[in-house]
Every structure is written in structure tokens, then in C-alpha cells.
Write an enzyme that holds these catalytic residues in place. Structure first.
Site, PDB file in Angstrom:
ATOM      1  N   CYS A 136      80.741   3.354  75.871  1.00  0.00           N
ATOM      2  CA  CYS A 136      79.634   3.059  76.851  1.00  0.00           C
ATOM      3  C   CYS A 136      79.214   4.321  77.939  1.00  0.00           C
ATOM      4  CB  CYS A 136      79.758   2.089  77.363  1.00  0.00           C
ATOM      5  SG  CYS A 136      79.960   1.108  79.065  1.00  0.00           S
ATOM      6  N   CYS A 157      79.417   2.910  81.058  1.00  0.00           N
ATOM      7  CA  CYS A 157      81.367   2.576  82.360  1.00  0.00           C
ATOM      8  C   CYS A 157      82.085   4.306  82.865  1.00  0.00           C
ATOM      9  CB  CYS A 157      82.116   2.824  80.675  1.00  0.00           C
ATOM     10  SG  CYS A 157      82.418   1.278  80.115  1.00  0.00           S
ATOM     11  N   HIS A 212      83.300  -3.318  81.134  1.00  0.00           N
ATOM     12  CA  HIS A 212      82.764  -3.626  80.916  1.00  0.00           C
ATOM     13  C   HIS A 212      82.412  -5.094  79.808  1.00  0.00           C
ATOM     14  CE1 HIS A 212      80.465  -2.021  76.891  1.00  0.00           C
ATOM     15  NE2 HIS A 212      80.700  -3.042  76.338  1.00  0.00           N
ATOM     16  N   ASN A 237      67.336  -7.404  81.743  1.00  0.00           N
ATOM     17  CA  ASN A 237      67.006  -7.663  80.312  1.00  0.00           C
ATOM     18  C   ASN A 237      68.932  -8.025  79.878  1.00  0.00           C
ATOM     19  OD1 ASN A 237      64.574  -7.339  80.367  1.00  0.00           O
ATOM     20  ND2 ASN A 237      65.186  -4.881  80.093  1.00  0.00           N
ATOM     21  N   SER A 261      70.289  -2.826  75.341  1.00  0.00           N
ATOM     22  CA  SER A 261      70.547  -1.643  75.020  1.00  0.00           C
ATOM     23  C   SER A 261      72.192  -2.436  74.837  1.00  0.00           C
ATOM     24  CB  SER A 261      70.226  -0.335  76.168  1.00  0.00           C
ATOM     25  OG  SER A 261      70.505  -0.139  76.844  1.00  0.00           O
ATOM     26  N   HIS A 318      77.517  -3.726  78.690  1.00  0.00           N
ATOM     27  CA  HIS A 318      77.810  -3.534  80.189  1.00  0.00           C
ATOM     28  C   HIS A 318      77.149  -4.115  81.027  1.00  0.00           C
ATOM     29  CE1 HIS A 318      80.858  -0.732  82.295  1.00  0.00           C
ATOM     30  NE2 HIS A 318      79.942  -1.323  83.930  1.00  0.00           N
ATOM     31  N   HIS A 377      74.606  -5.090  84.088  1.00  0.00           N
ATOM     32  CA  HIS A 377      73.539  -3.993  84.305  1.00  0.00           C
ATOM     33  C   HIS A 377      72.266  -4.408  84.526  1.00  0.00           C
ATOM     34  CE1 HIS A 377      72.733  -2.923  80.248  1.00  0.00           C
ATOM     35  NE2 HIS A 377      70.972  -2.422  80.481  1.00  0.00           N
ATOM     36  N   GLN A 405      67.987  -3.142  86.003  1.00  0.00           N
ATOM     37  CA  GLN A 405      67.233  -2.024  86.500  1.00  0.00           C
ATOM     38  C   GLN A 405      66.610  -2.269  87.927  1.00  0.00           C
ATOM     39  OE1 GLN A 405      65.440   0.253  82.744  1.00  0.00           O
ATOM     40  NE2 GLN A 405      66.191  -1.236  81.927  1.00  0.00           N
TER      41      GLN A 405
HETATM   42  P1  H2U Z   1      68.483  -1.771  79.538  1.00  0.00           P
HETATM   43  O1  H2U Z   1      69.950  -2.137  78.791  1.00  0.00           O
HETATM   44  O2  H2U Z   1      67.849  -3.036  80.157  1.00  0.00           O
HETATM   45  O3  H2U Z   1      67.731  -1.112  78.266  1.00  0.00           O
HETATM   46  O4  H2U Z   1      68.719  -0.830  80.207  1.00  0.00           O
HETATM   47  C1  H2U Z   1      69.494   0.686  80.108  1.00  0.00           C
HETATM   48  C2  H2U Z   1      68.885   1.174  80.897  1.00  0.00           C
HETATM   49  O5  H2U Z   1      69.230   2.904  80.902  1.00  0.00           O
HETATM   50  C3  H2U Z   1      67.566   1.620  79.574  1.00  0.00           C
HETATM   51  O6  H2U Z   1      66.511   1.902  80.465  1.00  0.00           O
HETATM   52  C4  H2U Z   1      68.879   3.910  80.349  1.00  0.00           C
HETATM   53  C5  H2U Z   1      67.802   3.837  79.448  1.00  0.00           C
HETATM   54  O7  H2U Z   1      66.782   4.454  79.422  1.00  0.00           O
HETATM   55  N1  H2U Z   1      69.777   4.909  79.861  1.00  0.00           N
HETATM   56  C6  H2U Z   1      70.145   6.086  80.652  1.00  0.00           C
HETATM   57  O8  H2U Z   1      69.836   6.354  81.916  1.00  0.00           O
HETATM   58  N2  H2U Z   1      70.822   7.251  80.441  1.00  0.00           N
HETATM   59  C7  H2U Z   1      71.839   6.725  79.438  1.00  0.00           C
HETATM   60  O9  H2U Z   1      72.854   8.297  79.085  1.00  0.00           O
HETATM   61  C8  H2U Z   1      71.379   5.414  78.082  1.00  0.00           C
HETATM   62  C9  H2U Z   1      70.415   4.593  78.454  1.00  0.00           C
HETATM   63 ZN    ZN Z   2      80.784  -0.180  79.666  1.00  0.00          ZN
END
Ligand code: H2U
Ligand code: ZN
Length: 354
Positions: free
Chosen positions: A65, A68, A127, A165, A173, A176, A178, A180
Site C-alpha cells: 500500500c 501505509c 490500513h 472518495n 484507488s 487505506h 484517506h 484529498q
Molecule cells: P483516491 O483514492 O481518491 O484516488 O486518492 C488517492 C490519490 O493518491 C490519487 O489521487 C495519489 C493518486 O494520484 N497517489 C500518490 O500521490 N502517490 C502514490 O504513490 C499513489 C497514488
Molecule cells: Zn495501507
């Protein structure tokens, strides 16, 4: 004269609720738009049973992840051994600060540059946690980081958009926990519409739209939870089946303005709401949520009131979602389940915890 036309769904004198049982349209004064409500289409019985596979059990730490603690992200940086929340600049940011101010316009082709920044907020080092499974103190930590980030970014940017989201259905994505935060120099489309909607009400009535709305809704059929500080309700004009508005009951412009008591109460309300959501269909409920707060500019903001929107896509079960297609894309939003029924189901779900 959309506000005058809203009178068509107004309650008869003496009644506080304005609920019609045949197809009707409801007016959304925040966005100056209408939603078509067709209650008869869901007069079939509510089964309320839980569907869908039980959620996967996640490990407390996942070596793959990127959120993490101690793990490496896409840009090669290593996350610290964080213990509460952790904020970093999105490695794939849609906005960046170093953009020159430019405008290009030719006839109908108009463009302007946009400077900003995008950050990712980890809510917990764990996580496997969901916000509903966190302690009130931990959720309070998330509220504090939302507020601190807003204050910091508001020094430089006009609009600070805190959001989350959750779930694959909403494009998250990673499980975990999180969210934004994106901040930019422009007032984005939704922000501008809500700014205009609240200003319109203020100009017409000299009062605050969302405070008037909270006063009209309290104790009513669309309230999911309420306490002295917050109202959690399915708005009268909700578009998504289980859409929710989280509203402070007294004037607040922005997240940093929330005092200690309101932050604690908010943490409790968020846990309760997310718990109801997860109980509803027995699955971690997907949604996009976010805060709308007064812009950081030199305008007068008396018309503004802080609030959060929750937009979950699910309709009838873990696997049946509402699609905003056809009529919604081409004419206007439509729903079958009424806001009143949705609120009743969320209140009932609160009684059997996930
Ligand atoms: P979402 O799960 O809402 O997409 O938010 C996760 C964000 O994390 C996503 O916008 C970023 C992606 O661009 N990201 C990073 O900044 N670094 C990473 O190593 C992977 C994902
Ligand atoms: Zn994690």
C-alpha cells in the site's frame, strides 16, 4: 423566478412538511436547479435484506500500500512512521502552484490558467480501518487536519476543496482510509453555483439560506441525526438516493472556524452517519463526500454557511447503484425513493450497527 415557482411544492398553511405523493419536482435553492421525484415507482415493499459479499478482511499493514507508514510511494519517497494523520502532496497532482497567470480568448474559445495544489490525507496509519471504526478522538484528528489544511491553503488559494472518495465504486484507488484536498485560484463550478445560490437568498431575505434551512428541517422527517451543534439530513432536494447534508446549526464560514465543542460533536456525528451507511446494505458504503466552505477572497461572506455533502451511488443493495444517465444527463435529475424514505431507512439502519 425559480424561487416563486418553488411555491408549487410548498406545504399547505399549517404544515411544516412539503411532501407530495405523486410525481413532482423539488427545488434546490443552493444550486438553483430542480429534481424530479417519482415516489410511486418505489411503492414496492422494502426488503431491507443485506446483499453482497462480506467485505474482505484487510491487514492492519499492507506492504504493497502506498499510504501505509514506511512504504514507498510512486515518486520514490518513503512515508514516515506516522501515528495519526499524514498529509503529502499528490504525486500525480492535477494542479500545481507554479503556473503563470494567463488568459487566452478567441470568440467562443476561452481559457484561463489555474494554479493550485493537490494533497492526499491519510486518516490513520491502519490500513484496515474505516472512519466509522475509528475512535471519536481519531476522527477528531481528521477534522483537525481538514481545518488546519484549509487554513494553510486558504492563505494562498481562493477555493479549498476537502473531499473523500470511498470505495472502488467511487474511484478510490486504495482501501487505506484517506481523503484529498485540492486548492486553486478559481471559484470552481459547484462553488460558484452555491455562492450564487446563497447570495440570492441573502439578497432577497437578508437571512442565511442554510441556517434558515436548518431551522425549517430540525425535528422533521428528513433528519437522520441531530444534536445541539449539527444537523445530519437527507436534503429535501436530494438527487442521490442516500445523499446527506451535514450542517452546523449556527453560523460557521469554514472548517477552521469550528470550535472545540463543534469538532467533537462533528466527529461523533460522522461516526454515526458512516455507521448507518455501512449498516444499510451490510457493506462498506461507497460515497464521495466533501466540504463546501466560504471562498478565501475579499468578498462579503455573510451569505455563506459551511456544510458537507455525502453522495453515495448505491440504490437498492450492495450491487444495485443509481446511474445518472439518460433523462438525468439530458433533462434533469430524477429519483424514485423519496428523501423522507431514505432518511427513515438511515435512521433504522443506525439501530443495527454494521
Ligand atoms: P483516491 O483514492 O481518491 O484516488 O486518492 C488517492 C490519490 O493518491 C490519487 O489521487 C495519489 C493518486 O494520484 N497517489 C500518490 O500521490 N502517490 C502514490 O504513490 C499513489 C497514488
Ligand atoms: Zn495501507
Amino acid at each position: 423566478m425559480t424561487q416563486a415557482r418553488a411555491g408549487r411544492v410548498a406545504a399547505p398553511p399549517g404544515s411544516r412538511t412539503a411532501v407530495l405523493t405523486h410525481p413532482h419536482r423539488r427545488y434546490n435553492p443552493l444550486l438553483d436547479e430542480w429534481v424530479l421525484v417519482s415516489p410511486e415507482r418505489t411503492r414496492r415493499p422494502w426488503l431491507g435484506h443485506k446483499e453482497g459479499a462480506p467485505p474482505d478482511t484487510l491487514p492492519a499493514y499492507d506492504p504493497d500500500c502506498y499510504l501505509c507508514p514506511r512504504n514507498r510511494r510512486a515518486n520514490g519517497e518513503r512515508n514516515p512512521q506516522y501515528t495519526g494523520t499524514f498529509v503529502f502532496t499528490n504525486d500525480f497532482a492535477a494542479l500545481r502552484p507554479d503556473v503563470p497567470v494567463e488568459r487566452a480568448g478567441h470568440g467562443l474559445l476561452i481559457a484561463e490558467s489555474e494554479a493550485g495544489t493537490c494533497r492526499v490525507i491519510c486518516f490513520s496509519p491502519r490500513h484496515d480501518l474505516r472512519m466509522a471504526g475509528m475512535t471519536q478522538a481519531e476522527v477528531r484528528g481528521v477534522v483537525d487536519v481538514w481545518a488546519d489544511q484549509t487554513a494553510e491553503l486558504g492563505d494562498r488559494y481562493r477555493w479549498v476543496q476537502v473531499f473523500e472518495n470511498r470505495g472502488e465504486a467511487m474511484g478510490a484507488s486504495n482501501p487505506h482510509p484517506h481523503g484529498q484536498i485540492w486548492a486553486g485560484t478559481a471559484l470552481p463550478v459547484e462553488g460558484a453555483r452555491e455562492d450564487a445560490g446563497q447570495r440570492r437568498w441573502r439578497d432577497a431575505h437578508r437571512t442565511n439560506l442554510l441556517l434558515d434551512y436548518a431551522a425549517q428541517e430540525q425535528g422533521g422527517p428528513r433528519v437522520v441525526f441531530e444534536d445541539d451543534e449539527w444537523l445530519v439530513l437527507v436534503p429535501f432536494w436530494a438527487v442521490w438516493p442516500y445523499e446527506v447534508l451535514v450542517l452546523p446549526r449556527s453560523p460557521v464560514l469554514r472548517l477552521p472556524d469550528l470550535d472545540d465543542q463543534r469538532r467533537e460533536a462533528l466527529a461523533a456525528s460522522l461516526i454515526a452517519l458512516l455507521d448507518s451507511y455501512d449498516s444499510l446494505f451490510g457493506v462498506p458504503f461507497p460515497y464521495s463526500m466533501g466540504w463546501h466552505q466560504a471562498p478565501f477572497d475579499d468578498e462579503d461572506h455573510a451569505h455563506w454557511q459551511l456544510h458537507a455533502h455525502f453522495y453515495p451511488p448505491l440504490l437498492r443493495s450492495a450491487s444495485v447503484r443509481k446511474f445518472m444517465v439518460g433523462y438525468e444527463m439530458l433533462a434533469e435529475s430524477q429519483r424514485d425513493l423519496t428523501a423522507e424514505d431514505a432518511a427513515a431507512r438511515l435512521r433504522a439502519a443506525a439501530r443495527h450497527r454494521y
